[in-house]
Design a protein around this motif. Structure first.
Motif, mmCIF file in Angstrom:
data_model
loop_
_atom_site.group_PDB
_atom_site.id
_atom_site.type_symbol
_atom_site.label_atom_id
_atom_site.label_comp_id
_atom_site.label_asym_id
_atom_site.label_seq_id
_atom_site.Cartn_x
_atom_site.Cartn_y
_atom_site.Cartn_z
ATOM 1 N N ILE A 139 0.892 -1.167 0.000
ATOM 2 C CA ILE A 139 0.000 0.000 0.000
ATOM 3 C C ILE A 139 0.928 1.213 0.000
ATOM 4 C CG2 ILE A 139 -1.884 1.227 1.145
ATOM 5 C CD1 ILE A 139 -2.331 -1.239 2.904
ATOM 6 N N HIS A 140 0.768 2.066 -0.990
ATOM 7 C CA HIS A 140 1.591 3.274 -1.087
ATOM 8 C C HIS A 140 0.975 4.329 -0.157
ATOM 9 C CE1 HIS A 140 3.451 6.395 -4.105
ATOM 10 N NE2 HIS A 140 3.897 6.547 -2.879
ATOM 11 N N THR A 141 1.714 4.726 0.880
ATOM 12 C CA THR A 141 1.136 5.616 1.896
ATOM 13 C C THR A 141 1.618 7.064 1.818
ATOM 14 O OG1 THR A 141 2.820 4.802 3.425
ATOM 15 C CG2 THR A 141 0.615 3.847 3.611
ATOM 16 N N GLU A 142 2.783 7.282 1.222
ATOM 17 C CA GLU A 142 3.270 8.668 1.181
ATOM 18 C C GLU A 142 4.278 8.895 0.067
ATOM 19 O OE1 GLU A 142 5.831 10.187 4.463
ATOM 20 O OE2 GLU A 142 4.523 11.930 4.517
ATOM 21 N N ASN A 143 4.191 10.083 -0.524
ATOM 22 C CA ASN A 143 5.260 10.599 -1.376
ATOM 23 C C ASN A 143 5.877 11.783 -0.658
ATOM 24 O OD1 ASN A 143 4.992 8.973 -3.713
ATOM 25 N ND2 ASN A 143 3.202 10.185 -4.338
ATOM 26 N N SER A 144 7.170 11.913 -0.769
ATOM 27 C CA SER A 144 7.824 13.090 -0.209
ATOM 28 C C SER A 144 8.785 13.616 -1.275
ATOM 29 C CB SER A 144 8.545 12.696 1.080
ATOM 30 O OG SER A 144 8.960 13.836 1.781
#
Ligand code: AVJ
Length: 323
Positions: free
Chosen positions: A280-285
């Motif tokens: 599950i992709h939870t964050e981009n920074s």
């Protein structure tokens, strides 16, 4: 836009409509996508905000202390550019150390902290109101990834403060739209002081999101606990593990929760199947160069006035004006 304004101890609280409805909608949409994903804003319940505060003190996480040092060193120049008094809004009012510096230097008439995490917002706004009795505090509980507004205070000089490189959570199109919204809210001649994390050596970046003590892992996993608590969901936190890698092509750190064994999860009576190894992709920074960020801000109606970087070029702060 605002459902209510109430007095909460020393502050006024402006509240938007309930967020649970949209949480369910967004969780179902995210888990139904080919690459499962969940929005990063769901990290920040009370525990998540506390875990994030712990992250900001980690040796590997250079961002917070570098930004704070930049603010400390340049606060006089920043204050003279932003101008004293007027209205100061803050997007995502997190830890209050940085805003205290600005409040003391600018002495704005009104301070408008905005955050999605209600309890955290109220608590930190009240601490500030108690410490600065001359300050009018109007806290707004908003999800600034959606359409949002500031409570209407009439004409005056507006500045926005958006620290912590939280702009990095948004894909460039969304980041531009958010900055455009900010430029409209501060109005012509209004300003934005924003912290932006810089592109750098991959090892430094990946270490910052894979700390030795596992705080970032706990922060990442806490999102599932938050969803279990808010919705009728049964995520098993023992069946997921933290993953954070730098995507060179997109110039972003990606955080994922990787499923360690095939299983099913139900959310409000909808069943989602997970395969072993899927994430599950939870964050981009996102990480920017100074020029890259100025270009993005330019497309949103801001022109650069001044920026500051530390010697190691880890982090940048920009002051921009709405054209
Ligand atoms: C608050 C979004 C800037 O991206 O570095 C910290 C959040 N995630 N560790 C970041 C975060 C994992 C942070 N921002």
């Amino acid at each position: 836009m605002y459902a209510s304004v109430v007095r909460k101890q020393s502050i006024y609280l402006h509240e938007q409509e309930i967020t649970e409805v949209s949480m369910g909608t967004e969780v179902h949409a995210g888990l139904s996508a080919e690459q499962k994903q969940l929005p990063a804003k769901f990290f920040y319940d009370k525990q998540g905000s506390e875990l994030f505060d712990a992250i900001t003190r980690l040796p590997e996480y250079y961002q917070t202390r570098t930004e704070l040092a930049l603010l400390e060193r340049n606060v006089d120049e920043i204050a003279s550019l932003m101008g004293e008094q007027g209205y100061l809004m803050e997007l995502g009012s997190g830890s209050s150390t940085k805003i205290r510096l600005l409040l003391e230097a600018l002495e704005p008439e009104v301070y408008i902290p905005m955050d999605i995490s209600r309890e955290h917002l109220i608590a930190s706004a009240n601490r500030l109101a108690d410490d600065y009795p001359w300050l009018d505090v109007h806290a707004a509980c908003v999800d600034y990834s959606q359409h949002w507004d500031v409570p209407d205070f009439g004409p005056g000089r507006y500045n926005a403060f958006f620290p912590g490189s939280s702009i990095g959570n948004f894909v460039p199109d969304k980041a531009r739209a958010l900055l455009e919204q900010v430029s409209k809210l501060v109005g012509k001649g209004g300003g934005l002081l924003i912290g932006v994390d810089l592109k750098k050596d991959v090892d430094i970046l990946e270490a910052a999101y894979n700390d030795a003590r596992g705080v970032t892992a706990a922060f990442n996993l806490n999102m599932l606990r938050h969803i279990n608590e808010q919705l009728d969901a049964d995520f098993d936190l023992d069946k997921f593990e933290h993953e954070a890698v730098y995507n060179e092509v997109e110039s972003r750190i990606e955080m994922h929760l990787k499923c360690t064994q095939a299983h099913k999860v139900s959310v409000d009576d909808v069943v989602y199947e997970f395969e072993q190894g899927e994430t599950i992709h939870t964050e981009n920074s996102y990480k920017y160069s100074v020029e890259g960020f100025q270009h993005l801000a330019g497309k949103a109606g801001f022109s650069p006035v001044r920026h500051w970087c530390d010697e190691a070029e880890l982090f940048s702060i920009h002051y921009l004006k709405a054209a």
